[in-house]
Design a protein around this motif. Sequence first.
Motif, short mmCIF file in Angstrom:
data_model
loop_
_atom_site.label_atom_id
_atom_site.label_comp_id
_atom_site.label_asym_id
_atom_site.label_seq_id
_atom_site.Cartn_x
_atom_site.Cartn_y
_atom_site.Cartn_z
N PRO A 318 0.93 -1.56 -0.32
CA PRO A 318 -0.07 -0.05 0.19
C PRO A 318 0.72 1.26 -0.06
CG PRO A 318 -0.38 -1.77 2.24
CD PRO A 318 1.28 -1.36 0.91
N LEU A 319 0.11 2.82 -0.56
CA LEU A 319 0.66 3.22 -0.31
C LEU A 319 1.20 4.16 1.15
CD1 LEU A 319 -1.61 5.85 -2.34
CD2 LEU A 319 0.54 4.46 -3.39
N ILE A 320 2.86 5.23 1.59
CA ILE A 320 3.24 4.82 2.97
C ILE A 320 2.04 5.64 3.25
CG2 ILE A 320 4.78 6.27 3.87
CD1 ILE A 320 6.64 6.21 2.01
N SER A 321 0.95 6.16 2.84
CA SER A 321 -0.48 7.68 3.17
C SER A 321 -1.67 6.82 3.87
CB SER A 321 -0.71 8.50 2.52
OG SER A 321 -0.95 7.52 1.27
N GLU A 322 -1.13 5.32 3.87
CA GLU A 322 -2.40 4.15 3.40
C GLU A 322 -2.02 3.53 5.43
OE1 GLU A 322 -4.53 1.90 1.32
OE2 GLU A 322 -3.14 3.18 -0.55
N PHE A 323 -0.36 3.95 6.06
CA PHE A 323 -0.08 3.23 6.90
C PHE A 323 -0.68 3.42 8.25
CE2 PHE A 323 3.31 1.33 4.25
CZ PHE A 323 2.58 -0.30 4.23
N SER A 324 -0.80 3.40 9.45
CA SER A 324 -1.92 3.74 10.88
C SER A 324 -0.75 5.14 10.95
CB SER A 324 -1.34 2.92 11.95
OG SER A 324 -0.45 2.35 11.70
N THR A 325 0.42 5.35 10.90
CA THR A 325 1.00 6.40 11.70
C THR A 325 0.38 7.05 10.58
OG1 THR A 325 3.28 4.13 11.95
CG2 THR A 325 3.00 7.16 12.03
N TYR A 326 0.68 7.59 9.12
CA TYR A 326 0.48 8.75 8.51
C TYR A 326 -1.70 8.54 8.28
CZ TYR A 326 5.27 7.82 8.80
OH TYR A 326 6.60 7.80 8.85
N ARG A 327 -2.07 7.39 8.53
CA ARG A 327 -3.78 7.48 8.08
C ARG A 327 -3.88 9.03 7.90
NH1 ARG A 327 -5.43 1.90 8.11
NH2 ARG A 327 -5.87 2.54 10.44
N GLY A 328 -3.85 9.58 9.31
CA GLY A 328 -4.89 10.33 9.65
C GLY A 328 -4.89 11.52 9.27
N LEU A 329 -3.34 11.58 8.68
CA LEU A 329 -3.15 13.61 8.42
C LEU A 329 -3.74 13.29 7.21
CD1 LEU A 329 0.46 12.54 7.73
CD2 LEU A 329 -0.10 13.60 9.30
N GLU A 330 -4.63 15.30 7.26
CA GLU A 330 -4.75 15.45 6.55
C GLU A 330 -4.50 15.07 4.56
OE1 GLU A 330 -7.37 18.63 4.73
OE2 GLU A 330 -7.53 17.41 6.18
N SER A 331 -3.61 15.11 4.56
CA SER A 331 -2.54 15.03 3.06
C SER A 331 -3.16 13.22 2.44
CB SER A 331 -1.64 15.83 2.89
OG SER A 331 -0.25 14.83 3.64
N ALA A 332 -3.01 13.13 3.70
CA ALA A 332 -3.30 11.47 3.31
C ALA A 332 -4.51 10.80 2.48
CB ALA A 332 -3.16 10.37 4.57
N ARG A 333 -5.35 12.14 2.72
CA ARG A 333 -7.28 11.03 2.05
C ARG A 333 -6.38 10.80 0.58
NH1 ARG A 333 -9.40 15.72 0.89
NH2 ARG A 333 -7.43 17.17 1.23
N LEU A 334 -7.31 9.77 0.55
CA LEU A 334 -7.15 9.92 -0.96
C LEU A 334 -7.60 10.05 -2.25
CD1 LEU A 334 -9.19 5.92 -0.15
CD2 LEU A 334 -6.60 6.35 0.40
N GLU A 335 -8.67 11.24 -2.19
CA GLU A 335 -9.11 11.99 -3.02
C GLU A 335 -7.53 13.27 -3.18
OE1 GLU A 335 -10.34 11.93 -0.35
OE2 GLU A 335 -11.35 13.66 0.34
N ASN A 336 -6.56 13.33 -2.18
CA ASN A 336 -5.57 14.26 -2.33
C ASN A 336 -4.48 12.51 -3.12
OD1 ASN A 336 -3.45 16.06 -2.32
ND2 ASN A 336 -2.79 15.26 -0.80
N LEU A 337 -5.03 11.58 -3.21
CA LEU A 337 -3.61 11.04 -4.07
C LEU A 337 -4.03 10.29 -4.56
CD1 LEU A 337 -2.04 10.46 -0.33
CD2 LEU A 337 -1.30 12.17 -1.80
N SER A 338 -5.18 10.61 -5.66
CA SER A 338 -6.01 9.88 -6.88
C SER A 338 -5.49 8.78 -7.42
CB SER A 338 -6.87 9.86 -7.08
OG SER A 338 -6.46 11.50 -7.67
N VAL A 339 -3.71 9.98 -8.45
CA VAL A 339 -3.58 8.85 -9.79
C VAL A 339 -2.45 8.30 -8.61
CG1 VAL A 339 -1.19 9.64 -11.10
CG2 VAL A 339 -2.93 11.20 -10.99
#
Length: 370
Positions: A318-339
């Motif tokens: 998975p993307l780094i942004s999906e790991f529990s440590t980072y998932r809560g960050l605003e920038s980790a939202r899926l719509e921000n990272l669609s590509v």
Amino acid sequence: MDIQKQITVTAPLLPSLDDFLPYLQDIWERKWITNNGYYHQELEKALCEYLKVPYISLFTNGTLPLICALQALRITGEVITTPYSFVATTHSLWWNGIKPVFVDIDSDTCNIDVDKIESAITPKTTAIMPVHVYGKPCDVKRIQEIADKYGLKVIYDAAHAFGVEVDGRSVLEVGDMSTLSFHATKVFNTVEGGALVCCDEKTKQRIDYLKNFGFAGETTIVAPGINGKMDEVRSAYGLLNLKQVDKAIEARRKVAVCYREVLRDVPGISFMEDMPGVRHNYSYFPVFVNAEKYGMTRDELYFKMKEHGVLGRRYFYPLISEFSTYRGLESARLENLSVACKIADSVICLPIHHELGVEEIDRILSLIVL
Ligand SMILES: *Cc1c(COP(=O)(O)O)cnc(C)c1O
């Protein structure tokens, strides 16, 4: 289940034992086994020459140079980075108490999308940490322009980019610093190891202090440093591997050529071409599965290959942004990272290394060509 031998995604480049033993003998005789010894100095010199960079500092792995680069440049606040990388990239920010801000990636290169960097900058942003994913150079010119405009530092995670050159110049020379990993799975390895590349002697000195607890003399500590030193045994191993790395890269290139020849005609499978003017290192061979056109999802193909003993890897899923440590960050939202999401769900890195033979390549391709 196939009883054939498993094919792994990579194989470590190993120096011959016959060549290594005299080096070990010499180290035993010197009785100086770490702390900037003879082989450590020789490897730093040899790497500067091979990589065409002015200053390099060896480390015990590829994560500590990231952590130390952030320390050396006194980076704080927020750093703009990519979710499409190995977790160490973002972990290095976390270990420095820095908030990662994820920016989506470019679908052609899988690198950070430079058009989306500016809108992620806030008053707290102090640096950009891009990754040359799969060794494909980032748009370094645009990144530097943005950094200059906003007064930001740039630290490249160049763990994949050993030996990569653009128009005859090392890609490690750009930005404020670049880091390398010499882990066993990388194009050039020292078993475990890494390095930090910088552009001036003063910075190199500071890095050398930082990786040795901050010692600047017997009783002088100039910074709260860490222990990141590479030892003599692995430095000597590295010197030997450096002599054969060009041959290994050439063997990898031939594997890529074989893959491309066949996969070009497979609907629903795409891959990356060489970039003009770039010396690639063929560290990875990612293919992207379009399930609709291919008739099979990425995971279906991945598990089919696995069942037949071909161990591709889903780098980076998975993307780094999906790991529990980072998932809560605003920038980790899926719509921000669609590509990045789309690519993470479609990628498989096929086996590629210096020992992969024609028969194995055929076996791999026969599983993909339906
Ligand atoms: C391998 C790797 C690292 C970390 O390297 P280690 O030597 O395993 O600590 C960092 N970033 C990326 C992108 C990597 O692939």
